[in-house]
Structures are given as C-alpha cells and as structure tokens.
Motif scaffolding. Structure first.
Motif, short mmCIF file in Angstrom:
data_model
loop_
_atom_site.label_atom_id
_atom_site.label_comp_id
_atom_site.label_asym_id
_atom_site.label_seq_id
_atom_site.Cartn_x
_atom_site.Cartn_y
_atom_site.Cartn_z
N ARG A 306 44.08 -18.91 -31.54
CA ARG A 306 43.56 -20.42 -31.05
C ARG A 306 42.91 -22.11 -31.68
NH1 ARG A 306 38.92 -21.07 -27.78
NH2 ARG A 306 38.86 -22.55 -26.32
N GLU A 307 43.49 -22.62 -32.07
CA GLU A 307 42.82 -23.40 -32.62
C GLU A 307 41.67 -24.90 -31.74
OE1 GLU A 307 45.29 -24.13 -36.14
OE2 GLU A 307 46.63 -24.39 -34.83
N VAL A 308 40.86 -25.11 -32.25
CA VAL A 308 40.05 -25.35 -31.64
C VAL A 308 39.11 -26.67 -32.02
CG1 VAL A 308 37.56 -25.77 -30.07
CG2 VAL A 308 39.34 -23.62 -29.99
N PHE A 331 37.47 -24.85 -35.98
CA PHE A 331 37.68 -23.25 -36.25
C PHE A 331 38.55 -22.71 -35.06
CE2 PHE A 331 35.27 -23.61 -31.90
CZ PHE A 331 35.34 -22.42 -30.81
N ASP A 332 39.06 -21.23 -35.32
CA ASP A 332 40.03 -20.60 -35.24
C ASP A 332 39.61 -19.00 -34.62
OD1 ASP A 332 40.53 -18.60 -36.80
OD2 ASP A 332 41.71 -20.47 -38.08
N GLU A 333 40.59 -18.39 -33.78
CA GLU A 333 40.38 -17.42 -33.07
C GLU A 333 42.21 -16.47 -32.81
OE1 GLU A 333 37.70 -17.06 -29.87
OE2 GLU A 333 39.01 -18.73 -29.16
N ILE A 334 41.95 -15.36 -32.85
CA ILE A 334 43.50 -14.58 -32.27
C ILE A 334 42.55 -14.47 -30.80
CG2 ILE A 334 44.25 -12.91 -32.24
CD1 ILE A 334 45.56 -15.04 -34.17
N VAL A 335 43.89 -14.72 -29.54
CA VAL A 335 43.68 -14.22 -28.33
C VAL A 335 44.94 -13.86 -27.80
CG1 VAL A 335 42.01 -15.96 -27.36
CG2 VAL A 335 45.12 -16.96 -27.42
N VAL A 336 44.68 -12.09 -27.39
CA VAL A 336 45.87 -11.63 -26.56
C VAL A 336 46.33 -11.76 -26.17
CG1 VAL A 336 44.52 -10.09 -28.45
CG2 VAL A 336 43.92 -9.68 -26.40
N ASP A 337 46.52 -12.74 -24.92
CA ASP A 337 46.73 -12.85 -23.83
C ASP A 337 47.33 -13.98 -23.84
OD1 ASP A 337 44.38 -13.63 -22.95
OD2 ASP A 337 43.71 -12.17 -21.53
N GLY A 338 47.53 -14.64 -23.84
CA GLY A 338 47.94 -15.73 -23.77
C GLY A 338 47.46 -16.77 -23.65
N VAL A 351 39.50 -30.66 -28.47
CA VAL A 351 40.58 -30.73 -28.11
C VAL A 351 40.89 -29.02 -28.81
CG1 VAL A 351 41.83 -33.10 -27.90
CG2 VAL A 351 41.60 -31.51 -30.10
N SER A 352 42.59 -28.23 -28.23
CA SER A 352 43.02 -27.04 -28.98
C SER A 352 44.37 -26.81 -29.18
CB SER A 352 41.64 -26.00 -27.86
OG SER A 352 42.82 -25.77 -26.35
N ARG A 353 44.62 -26.00 -29.74
CA ARG A 353 46.10 -25.50 -29.02
C ARG A 353 46.33 -24.05 -29.87
NH1 ARG A 353 48.46 -28.42 -34.13
NH2 ARG A 353 47.85 -26.62 -35.63
N LEU A 354 46.96 -23.71 -28.79
CA LEU A 354 47.41 -22.17 -28.65
C LEU A 354 48.83 -21.61 -29.56
CD1 LEU A 354 46.64 -20.74 -24.88
CD2 LEU A 354 45.48 -20.46 -27.34
N SER A 355 49.02 -21.43 -30.34
CA SER A 355 50.60 -21.39 -31.09
C SER A 355 51.12 -20.20 -30.99
CB SER A 355 50.26 -22.46 -32.20
OG SER A 355 49.58 -21.87 -33.25
N GLY A 356 51.96 -19.27 -31.22
CA GLY A 356 52.47 -17.98 -31.68
C GLY A 356 54.48 -17.54 -30.98
N TYR A 357 53.82 -16.55 -31.06
CA TYR A 357 55.71 -16.82 -30.64
C TYR A 357 55.30 -15.21 -29.35
CZ TYR A 357 56.60 -18.08 -35.09
OH TYR A 357 57.04 -18.88 -36.22
#
Length: 580
Positions: A306-308, A331-338, A351-357
């Motif tokens: 998660r990037e903000v 700033f950024d952080e890891i979120v575990v439940d999408g 504004v923010s962005r969630l990204s991953g796989y």
C-alpha cells in the motif's frame, strides 16, 4: 367429491414417557446443569446411587466395566464422555459432545447394562433428567484480532494453549485483560498469548464453565487457499537478510534470520529459487540463482503493498499509476487482507495504490470486485507483468456494498492454480471516512452461506416444457356380437357394434375412473358426486385434470360442501382443511 373427509389420520407425536422402573437397582436423582452449548464440552454432574464403583475398564474382557452415559433424543443417541477421576458410586461426571439443538434424555449404563434393564430408576420427574442443547447457552465468538500474527503475539478472543496470564515487572502473574462491555452485558473480550510455534490457519475455541464450548459466528470465519475455514493465521517472521546485494550471476550466500522457520521452507529471490544450505527455526542460509529477466515488481511475501501520497493531487484517478516514492507525501506499508483500514490516519485529500499478486488457490473461475470511499479503479493482469494490466472494475461513488454498482464487478477469469497474477487498485480520498477493498468470488467452493458469511448461495432455475400429442388407436373387431375393452385386467361395460361414440367414450372413461363404493347401511339423504348436474348452486370449479377421490370429477376450491335452496350452506371451513 374431492373435499377431504379424512379417512385416516396418521399422527406422530412425542409423549413424555417415564423410564422409571420400581426396584432396588441404580437410581438417577437429577442432573446439573440441564442445558449447555451445542458445541459440547458442558460438564454434567449426575447424582444418584448404585453406580459402578470401578472406574477402570482396561484389558480384554473388561470393556463393559464402569459407567457410560448417553443423551438420547427421538432420532439419535450421543455419548457423554465420563470423567472417571471425578466419578463415584453416587456421582457421575461427564463432558457432552456436540449435537443439534433440542432436548435429550439421560440414559446411564452401569457395567454395560442400562439401569432400566436391571431394576433401576430415573428421576421421579423426567424434567430433572433431560438435558437441552441450546444456542442461547452456547458462548459465541464474534471476532479475533489481529487475524494474522507471529506465534506468541498477544491476541483477543482466542484459544489453543492460550495463556491468560503474564508476569509483570515485579514478578507477579497478572491477567492480560478480561472485560465485559457493561456491567449487565454478557458480551466482552479477553486477551491471551497463544503458545506453540505452529505456522498456518488456526481456529479459536474457548470453554466457559457451566456453559460449554464456544460457537463461532459465521462472519468471523475466513476461507484459506487450501479451502479450509479458519479464524486467524500465524506466519514466520523475517528480521534480516545479509548481504543486501550480490552478483547478477547468482552464487551469493544469503543468511536470513527470523523466527519460526521450518524444514519445508522455500526461499525465492526475485522469483528465482535460492538453494538452501542449512535451516533452523531462526536462520536460513541459501545460495542465490542468476538475476531474472527485468520485471517490475517481483513477487514477494504475503500481503499487498500500500503506497500513499498525502501531498500529491491528480486530475484523473488513473494518473496515480504514474506516481513513485519521490512524489510528495509518500509513505508505504504492507496490508495482508487486500484492503486499507477504514478511517486510516492518512487524513483527507490523498491518493493511494494497492499492488501485488493474486495467487489462484486452484483451477477455477474467478470474479473480482472493488469497494471504496471515495473512488477507486481495479486493474488485473493475466500474467505476472504489470505492463499487461487492464482496467477490470471501478467504484466511482462511496460504498461498502460489493454489489451496489455493476461497474464494481469484473468479467469472469479462468485462472490456473498456483499461478501469480498482478493486481492493482488506485484509490482517491476526498474527505471523511476513507477505505479501499479488493474482493474475489470463486465459483468452485464447497461452502454455503450457513457455514461462512462470505459464501453466496447459488440459485438455479430449471424450466421444463412439454408438448402433448394425442394418441390415436385403431381397434379391429372380429365379432358381430357384444364386446368389451380390457386394460390391465379392468373390463369396460358391454358394448356392441351399434353403440354410439358417446357410449363408447363413457365406457372407456369409466375404466380409468376410481369407482365409488357404497359402504354405509343407513339411508342416504343427500348425494352429490359432481359427476352430474343435480340443480344445486355450487361454489368452486368442476375439474377433471386432478385425480378425484372417486369418479371422474372433483370440485376445486369450494367454499361450501353444498348450498341448499334458501339456506346459507354448509361451509368447508368447519373442517379446517381442504384440498381440491
């Protein structure tokens, strides 16, 4: 006549029957408590006399010794596990097993024989020998937080060797915390620290004295990638990786330190396997492979990035994809439940962005959803590459309902189990409450809504149509005299070659009609079989497409059995039931 003068009534009813047998055998006086959890683990104390003094049944031929307890209903019998260390010849203590809600009668066997078979006696009032499995008496777990932890982390509302005590700075044991919502409330929370080092999906259970084992509410349960229901998960923790850089050709010896590693761990660096040399619970050493082909980003550990950006504005939401860590307010952080946390501390106008796989748990069809406050877009790539992403869903107005707008839902994707797919959500917040969540619906699941709240039951409509074709048969007669039709042993009335068509039709219909039998010996004062018109007013409709009680015709939906001239009639309602 199809008004149902009911010819037979078959009633199944439950009648309390005392199992008491007068005699000098064992006797049950009462049980306590008389109700408990549907999940079992309610400790029942049975008081009485004449119980087996021998608590042990070890060795061949001794299996029948001791006391056994069963809870019996009209349809099932469930054993209650006897605690031999607390049982005597005048008291039996047993723990219930799980069962469906309802009332169950206690049955006791002494040295292999039920007490009613050896002159024994149950409670004088069977109310004191009846146990009720009750949802109201089942402790309930509503939530477990956090839902993802490292073993040993303090959690709320959990079980599994979960210590309620800790040692303070003065060396004294203290409770982590058990509180009720209010003085009169039966809802509350407690904290404990799970023991052990198990990594994976886990469930929560607690036993409340006098009530029994807890019942988890369906909104608490989640579904793992292995299609198992769980309440929280434990995972290993990486503390350090050394060195932090190495050769592009591989061959770098990495040392990974952390907690709770196990022997079946695997290590990937940029998606390339790192060959393990040695592994302990706190350390892994491995040798890297060659640098993979250029790709951004690479798959990493669990969760989404998660990037903000709190100090950056965009004209259109898609421009968020062009931002990086050098943009203002990053700033950024890891979120575990999408999802981001609802009402996060990023403030307003960010504004923010969630990204991953997304890793498909197995081969199936998947549909993706997005909800947000204020707005969001969802992108998906059918490969690992970010460059292949496409817009698949969007949420242009604040909502927490997954099904509020059609645009929130993607098309159906057929994905391969174990394959990684790049996924990204762009989010813009104006003011007030803020959140963004990604959801996925899998078509092939063994669960239904009654098991887990997130499951959506499927409803199917089956439509059947048919075409009726009239059958025409020819009958050749080899007689000049009278004749009969015979079908399945049933004979028609006598006919002749001179019989009219209506007469033949009547004879055939009569063959396939249920014959009315005259059984009464008293005079008949009124008869209306609805086969002929007797000139009386009728309520209802005469039909021949339903099987009548007898004859060919029945009266559909009548309000009166008959209406004589100048009378109000005799209403069907006096029988309180009617079928056409």
């Amino acid at each position: 006549m199809r008004i149902h003068f009911i010819a037979a009534i078959f009633v199944v009813c439950q009648i309390p029957v005392s199992l008491s047998v007068e005699g000098n055998g064992p006797k049950v006086d009462k049980i306590s408590p008389v109700s408990g959890s549907v999940r079992g683990a309610t400790e029942i104390t049975i008081e009485g006399s004449g119980f087996s003094p021998n608590p042990f049944n070890f060795g061949p031929g001794n299996e029948h010794l001791g006391n056994m307890v069963f809870l019996a209903s009209m349809t099932s019998s469930i054993q209650c596990d006897v605690n031999m260390y607390y049982s005597t010849d005048n008291r039996i203590v047993c723990d219930t097993r799980r069962a469906s809600p309802g009332s169950y009668t206690i049955r006791v066997a002494v040295d292999g024989v039920f007490i009613e078979d050896i002159g024994g006696q149950y409670c004088d009032d069977m109310e004191y020998c009846t146990f009720t499995y009750s949802l109201d008496r089942s402790p309930k777990i509503l939530s477990v937080t956090p839902s993802i932890i490292v073993p040993g982390t303090k959690v709320y509302n959990t079980g599994q060797e979960c210590s309620l005590l800790y040692t303070d700075e003065n060396g004294k044991e203290q409770l982590y915390g058990i509180t009720l919502d209010s003085y009169y409330s039966t809802w509350g929370n407690f904290q404990c620290r799970p023991g052990g080092t198990f990594i994976g999906s886990q469930n929560v259970s607690l036993i409340v004295s006098g009530y029994g084992r807890s019942l988890a509410l369906t909104q608490l349960l989640k579904v793992s990638a292995q299609n198992k229901l769980y309440m929280f998960q434990t995972h290993a923790e990486i503390i350090n990786v050394d060195p932090s850089a190495g050769s592009t050709e591989g061959g770098t010896h990495l040392t990974i330190t952390g907690k709770h590693f196990d022997t079946d761990s695997t290590v990937l660096v940029g998606g390339v396997p790192c060959i393990i040399d040695d592994i302990t619970t706190t350390s892994i050493t491995c040798v890297t492979g060659a640098q993979p082909a250029a790709q951004s980003p690479y798959p990493g550990n669990r969760g989404l990035l998660r990037e903000v950006w709190t100090g950056t504005t965009v004209n259109i939401i898609s421009e968020i994809a062009t931002l990086n860590d050098s943009s203002s307010g990053y700033f950024d952080e890891i979120v575990v439940d999408g999802s981001s946390e609802s009402g996060s501390d990023a403030g307003d106008n960010y504004v923010s962005r969630l990204s991953g796989y997304f890793v498909a748990p197995y081969d199936s069809d998947f549909t993706f959803f997005i909800v947000a406050d204020n707005e969001a877009q969802l992108y998906f790539s059918e490969t690992e590459n970010r460059s292949d992403k496409q817009l698949i869903a969007s949420c242009s107005s604040p909502t927490s309902n997954w099904f509020r707008y059609d645009e929130q839902k993607s098309e159906l994707f057929s994905l391969t189990g174990g394959t990684k797919y790049y996924i990204e959500a762009l989010h813009r917040e104006y003011s007030g409450v803020d959140s963004v969540k990604i959801g996925v619906l899998v078509d092939d699941t063994p669960f239904v809504h009654s098991q887990v709240e997130s499951a959506v039951n499927e409803f199917q409509r089956i439509q059947i149509s048919s075409v009726t074709k009239q059958e025409i048969q020819s009958v050749t007669l080899f007689t000049e005299d009278v004749f009969q039709f015979v079908y399945d042993g049933i004979e028609s009335d006598l006919l002749s070659l001179s019989s009219e068509v209506a007469e033949m039709q009547s004879a055939l219909l009569k063959m396939f009609s249920v014959q009315c039998l005259e059984t009464q010996t008293a005079p008949t004062w009124f008869l209306d079989d609805f086969e002929n018109d007797i000139g009386l007013y009728e309520t209802g409709e005469r039909v021949q497409d339903e099987e009548p009680f007898c004859g060919q015709t029945s009266l559909k939906n009548p309000t009166n059995i008959y209406v004589a001239p100048g009378e109000y009639g005799f209403p069907v309602s006096v029988y309180n039931t009617v079928s056409h």
